[in-house]
Design an enzyme around this catalytic site. Structure first.
Site, PDB file in Angstrom:
ATOM      1  N   HIS A  76     -49.799 109.931 -27.099  1.00  0.00           N
ATOM      2  CA  HIS A  76     -48.837 109.002 -26.510  1.00  0.00           C
ATOM      3  C   HIS A  76     -47.436 109.282 -27.044  1.00  0.00           C
ATOM      4  CE1 HIS A  76     -51.611 105.632 -24.853  1.00  0.00           C
ATOM      5  NE2 HIS A  76     -52.037 106.838 -24.541  1.00  0.00           N
ATOM      6  N   TYR A 205     -46.917  96.070 -25.750  1.00  0.00           N
ATOM      7  CA  TYR A 205     -46.857  94.944 -26.694  1.00  0.00           C
ATOM      8  C   TYR A 205     -46.068  93.836 -26.005  1.00  0.00           C
ATOM      9  CZ  TYR A 205     -48.445  98.024 -30.481  1.00  0.00           C
ATOM     10  OH  TYR A 205     -49.176  98.865 -31.279  1.00  0.00           O
ATOM     11  N   PRO A 297     -52.476  93.497 -37.812  1.00  0.00           N
ATOM     12  CA  PRO A 297     -52.692  94.715 -37.018  1.00  0.00           C
ATOM     13  C   PRO A 297     -51.544  95.110 -36.098  1.00  0.00           C
ATOM     14  CG  PRO A 297     -53.985  92.900 -36.149  1.00  0.00           C
ATOM     15  CD  PRO A 297     -53.369  92.410 -37.418  1.00  0.00           C
ATOM     16  N   LYS A 301     -51.161  99.855 -38.429  1.00  0.00           N
ATOM     17  CA  LYS A 301     -50.974 100.580 -39.684  1.00  0.00           C
ATOM     18  C   LYS A 301     -52.184 100.586 -40.632  1.00  0.00           C
ATOM     19  CE  LYS A 301     -46.959 102.212 -39.051  1.00  0.00           C
ATOM     20  NZ  LYS A 301     -47.367 103.148 -38.013  1.00  0.00           N
ATOM     21  N   TYR A 389     -43.260 103.323 -36.368  1.00  0.00           N
ATOM     22  CA  TYR A 389     -44.480 103.293 -35.560  1.00  0.00           C
ATOM     23  C   TYR A 389     -45.224 104.630 -35.633  1.00  0.00           C
ATOM     24  CZ  TYR A 389     -47.671 101.915 -31.857  1.00  0.00           C
ATOM     25  OH  TYR A 389     -48.804 101.588 -31.162  1.00  0.00           O
TER      26      TYR A 389
END
Ligand code: FAD
Ligand code: DHB
Length: 395
Positions: A76, A205, A297, A301, A389
């Site tokens: 991704h 998200y 979560p 990570k 990220y």
């Protein structure tokens, strides 16, 4: 009669951190025995995380367990943030000079690691009960445990506590040896896995007034969705239809329309917590992964931190056995914690940005939206999100 055996590193826990440590040490000729409380089927069936940083993928390659990942995983290059009814893409690759994340389930990582340990004749003891760590403040640490009714003792040079948040190793340390830092969030995540095509090519998200929602996936035909729920929510209270309705209500209209639904394969509630125990070493006992720290979560990570701990710990143990050095053992805790705390900060920030808090006011909600708008419209702010990220460097 107690059966007595010896190894170099006694590993407690066959989660990703224990298995990866055992595999990396084995490849350098260092012996380990892994003691796991659960059955083999339970370990292989557990469904948890799904997003791997590049650093973790490199480690899996070094551990010679990345063949299937290289064939099957999804790469991704971006993620989406959705709020106020609109979707915005964060170009992870463009913003970080080429870094991406890999979508490959923790379940698959565990399967690949177990298969590799078994192929190399690694010693994995399942259903080891009453594991206890002894004498780790001396140079002759021991682990004792029971299998069925048989008593066993494992003598070793070092103990690796890779037994997760509820494990026994952290709890066996003297009370004043550790300082714990903790934040418990007033909500949980209800997760659902289904054999349906993901709603979008990338993760979404979602910040929504009904609560956070995450659209994730395991493959092109298997989806993983999460919705924010009460901390004490029961998965049984959520028949599939209720879950899909609630998820749809939290997605922007185009995503809600595109959502393919189907029967759940798994549904469970996870609590959200930030936790760090310092230091991560006491004598000859080293903590790694969830045994030492937990992140909520939201930033994906937890699993990746388990891998970076093992990077530092395996390197230190290899330097000890190959070169007689103990400087890396001495600096393990500090090196691991520097990275842990940055991931704690990022996970706390992502959680704060995206969830509804029970005590949040309309003012707080507008601030969240302003911050999200800033993140998606400022290259500097988007870069800060992106570089965390995809994963900060290991050093
Ligand atoms: P674990 O995976 O917890 O492994 C520890 C092992 O030790 C287990 O096999 C356990 O059975 C064993 N053990 C425990 N006690 C003992 C004992 N006394 N004796 C012997 N063995 C013992 N992270 C994300 O990034 N994204 C997610 O979506 C996500 N979802 C999660 C959902 C849940 C319900 C949980 C609990 C965690 C989730 N995480 C997620 C976090 C991520 O899965 C963990 O960070 C990761 O599993 C840590 O690996 P570990 O090997 O350190 O610990
Ligand atoms: C998944 C879980 C996460 O916490 C996250 O941030 C991204 C993906 C998942 O399980 O797919």
């Amino acid at each position: 009669m107690t059966d007595m055996t010896r190894t170099q590193v006694g590993v407690v826990g066959a989660g990703p951190s224990g298995l990866l440590l055992s595999q990396l040490l084995h490849l350098q000729g260092i012996e380990t025995v892994v003691l796991e409380r659960r059955s083999r089927d339970y370990v292989l069936g557990r469904i948890r995380a799904g997003v791997l940083e590049q650093g973790m993928v490199e480690m899996l390659k070094r551990a010679q367990v990345a063949d299937r990942l290289s064939r099957e995983a999804l790469i991704h290059e971006g993620i989406e943030l959705a709020f106020a009814g609109r979707r915005h893409r964060i170009d992870l690759k463009g913003l970080t000079g080429g870094s991406v994340v890999t979508v490959y389930g923790q379940t698959e990582v565990t399967r690949d690691l177990v298969a590799a340990r078994e192929a190399l004749g690694g010693q994995l003891v399942y259903e080891a009960n009453d594991v206890a760590a002894h004498d780790f403040d001396s140079d002759k640490p021991r682990l004792t445990y029971r299998v069925d009714s048989g008593e066993h003792e494992l003598r070793c040079d070092f103990i690796a506590g890779c037994d997760g948040f509820h494990g026994v190793t952290r709890q066996s340390l003297p009370r004043d040896a550790l300082r714990a830092y903790e934040r418990v969030y007033p909500f949980g995540w209800l997760g659902l896995l289904s054999e349906t095509p993901p709603v979008s090519d990338e993760l979404i998200y979602n910040n929504h007034e009904r609560g956070f929602a995450l659209c994730s996936m395991r493959s092109r035909h298997r989806s993983r969705y999460y919705i924010q729920c009460a901390a004490d929510e029961k998965a049984e209270a959520w028949p599939d239809a209720r879950f899909w309705d609630e998820l749809r209500a939290r997605l922007p209209a185009d995503a809600a329309e595109a959502l393919a639904t189907g029967p759940s394969i798994e549904k469970s509630v996870a609590p959200l917590r930030s936790f760090v125990a310092e230091p991560m070493r006491f004598g000859r006992l080293f903590l790694a992964g969830d045994a030492a720290h937990i992140v909520p979560p939201t930033g994906a990570k937890g699993l990746n931190l388990a891998a970076s701990d093992i990077h530092f710990l395996s390197r230190a143990l290899i330097a000890f056995y190959e070169e007689g050095r103990d400087d890396l053992l001495d600096s393990y805790s500090e090196a691991a914690l520097r990275r842990v705390w940055k991931a704690e900060r990022f996970s706390w920030w992502m959680t704060s940005l995206l969830h509804r808090f029970p005590d949040s006011s309309p003012f707080d909600a507008r601030l969240q939206l302003a911050e999200l708008d800033y993140v998606v419209s400022s290259r500097a702010a988007a870069t800060a999100l992106a570089e965390n990220y995809v994963g900060l460097p290991y050093e």
